[in-house]
Design an enzyme around this catalytic site. Structure first.
Site, short mmCIF file in Angstrom:
data_model
loop_
_atom_site.label_atom_id
_atom_site.label_comp_id
_atom_site.label_asym_id
_atom_site.label_seq_id
_atom_site.Cartn_x
_atom_site.Cartn_y
_atom_site.Cartn_z
CE LYS A 88 -2.63 -4.43 8.91
NZ LYS A 88 -1.60 -3.45 8.52
CB SER A 163 -3.46 -0.97 5.98
OG SER A 163 -2.29 -1.48 6.59
CB SER A 187 -0.20 0.55 7.82
OG SER A 187 -0.69 0.80 6.54
N1 GLN Z 1 -1.00 3.73 2.87
C1 GLN Z 1 0.22 3.14 2.35
C2 GLN Z 1 -0.12 2.20 1.22
O1 GLN Z 1 -1.25 2.15 0.86
C3 GLN Z 1 0.94 2.43 3.45
C4 GLN Z 1 0.28 1.16 3.83
C5 GLN Z 1 1.01 0.41 4.90
O2 GLN Z 1 1.82 0.96 5.63
N2 GLN Z 1 0.75 -0.88 4.94
O3 GLN Z 1 0.70 1.54 0.69
#
Ligand code: GLN
Length: 521
Positions: A88, A163, A187
């Site tokens: 990532k 994400s 995510s």
């Molecule tokens: N979707 C969640 C957020 O927007 C979790 C994102 C994540 O785990 N990085 O914060």
């Protein structure tokens, strides 16, 4: 030989050691697939062919030398030697870009390797490049990337989740057998579910965050994506463990079993016998798609048929997970993102005095979702509101953790739940409604709030799109949890859906297919 990208990492490792496959050929096959599909899928922000091939050649040289030295030398080779891995784009690789999906980090180059990058190098992995993500890991669809969205290989007009959407797609589309994501509120698990791959968030503290771009420091954890549970365990084994440069990384020993999950389906299935699962009723949320619920209940029935018991349980504070997460995570993000000041990293806008430069840089460099979080978080931490919001949220967080602790005290081995209430949704469906986007993670957020390990494994399809089954365990139980996930994989090994490849792979490989950004518009 058949296309080596279809193999699991453990199969690749065996062929490499036997001399039936070279790391160079393996790496080239993956690079070719990643480059070919990147227009249509946009899973990758950078693909570093030259460096990857150098690493592959180095792996081949080590394997040839070991083979000359005999079986013992071959057995001592590190587990991931010559295996392609995707990172990532928030993992530091010395000298490489690290955008975290943001314009504000465009042009920034990491001065050093992250801890996990060092560990992957020690394990012999071949790093292919960096994958697309929501800006600063804020999002559930990868649509918040400043560089355009990633498409789901099961349906090119749908999101891969987020994400870590790029890392999930890289594995689902056979660009790499393994990839790294981060999970602050879901995510890793949510995009794993939406793309039909395995994804694990380890216990908070299991993996060092040194060299990872921070989002919310008390929630962020790094973890693996793979196409089977054994491979996910092997990747986690390679990156886990104490690192003095991250004071929250834990000295709890990393079990060898993580890297050595049962190969045989009978042995794996046997681990389910007599196990006690809880099924939290609050995770079957309103708005859950009936076909998703049906797949999860079939998975539960399969666990029972294999000799496990599954009991209805309650995690009464689940409902507060979303509200408290969206206090704690933005608060920590607002502090972490203060460092992007137009002086130290990446983008620099010169508009006048120091304050004008700061405002101009952040105004131009951050996207809307990041600005929303910085405003929410700054508000929640400001004098007069800190006690009412941040402190209160931390107290409720303790109650959420207490719900889980009560179940572990009753002797449950793990909890079983949906990962996501829906399958992959179409581009744009949740972009105008931040709360609808936030609800994508209703079933994953509480696990981060409690610091626990959770894994999502594929459990079938709903209208042709993947569904994920989430298993949640007590702190530091990753090996046991992956053992149960491996058991589930074994008892469903013959299921017809397991042999299906993502339906839109052929379209992804077609050079006339437009980019996801163009399709999304
Ligand atoms: N979707 C969640 C957020 O927007 C979790 C994102 C994540 O785990 N990085 O914060």
């Amino acid at each position: 030989m058949a296309d080596p990208t279809r193999l699991h990492a453990h199969e690749m490792a065996a062929l490499l050691r036997a001399g039936d496959l070279s790391a160079r050929a393996l790496t080239e096959a993956h690079l070719d697939a990643a480059e070919r599909d990147n227009r249509a899928l946009h899973a990758w922000l950078t693909i570093d062919r030259a460096r990857a091939l150098e690493e592959a050649d180095a792996a081949d040289a080590r394997i040839v030398a070991a083979r000359a030295d005999g079986a013992a030398a071959l057995a001592r080779l590190p587990a991931l030697l010559g295996i392609p891995v995707a990172l990532k784009d928030l993992v530091s690789v010395a000298g490489g870009q690290c955008t975290a999906g943001s314009r504000i980090l465009e042009g920034y180059r990491s001065p050093y390797d992250a801890h996990i990058t060092e560990r992957l190098r020690e394990a012999g992995a071949v790093i292919l490049g960096k994958t697309n993500m929501d800006e600063f890991a804020m999002g559930s669809s990868t649509e918040h990337s400043a560089f355009g969205p990633t498409a789901n290989p099961w349906a090119l007009d749908r999101v891969p989740g987020g994400s870590s959407g790029g890392s999930a797609v890289a594995v689902a589309a056979f660009h790499a057998p393994l990839s790294i994501g981060t999970d602050t509120g879901g995510s890793i698990r949510q995009p794993a579910a939406l793309c039909g791959v395995v994804g694990m968030k380890p216990t908070y503290g299991r993996v060092s965050r040194y060299g990872i771009v921070a989002f919310a420091s008390s929630l962020d954890q790094i973890g693996p994506f793979a196409r089977d549970v054994r491979d996910a365990g092997a990747l986690l084994h390679a990156i886990a463990g104490r690192d003095d440069r991250d004071s929250t990384s834990s000295p709890v020993p990393v079990p060898a079993a993580l890297g050595n999950l049962p190969a045989g389906d009978d042995e794996a299935a046997a681990t389910l016998r007599g196990k006690r699962f809880g099924m939290p009723r609050e995770y079957f949320v309103a708005g859950m798609e009936p076909a998703v619920e049906a797949r999860v209940r079939e998975a539960v029935a399969a666990l029972e048929a294999a000799g496990a018991t599954v009991e209805d349980v309650s995690l009464p504070h689940t409902d507060y997970g979303l509200a408290t997460y969206y206090i704690v995570a933005p608060a920590e993000a607002s502090a972490n993102l203060a460092r992007y000041d137009g002086v130290r990293f990446g983008l620099q806008r010169r508009d006048g005095d120091v304050l004008a430069n700061y405002l101009a840089t952040r105004g131009a460099g951050f996207g809307d979702e990041v600005k929303r979080r910085v405003m929410l978080g700054t508000y929640a931490l400001s004098a007069g509101y800190y006690d009412a919001y941040y402190l209160k949220a931390q107290k409720v967080r303790t109650l959420i953790k207490g719900d889980f602790d009560a179940l572990w005290a009753q002797g449950f081995d793990a909890l079983v739940a949906p990962t996501s209430p829906t399958v992959a949704f179409p581009f744009g469906a949740r972009m105008d409604d931040p709360v609808a986007m936030y609800l994508s993670d209703a079933c994953t957020l509480p696990v981060n709030m409690a610091g626990l390990p959770g894994v999502s494994v594929p459990c079938g399809l709903a209208e042709g799109l993947p569904v994920g089954l989430q298993l949640i365990g007590a702190a530091w139980s990753e090996a046991e949890l992956l053992g149960l996930a491996r058991g589930y994989e074994a008892i469903t090994a013959g299921a017809a859906w397991r042999s299906l490849e993502p339906a839109d792979l052929a379209r992804a490989a077609d050079p006339s297919t437009p980019a996801p950004g163009a399709r999304a518009a």
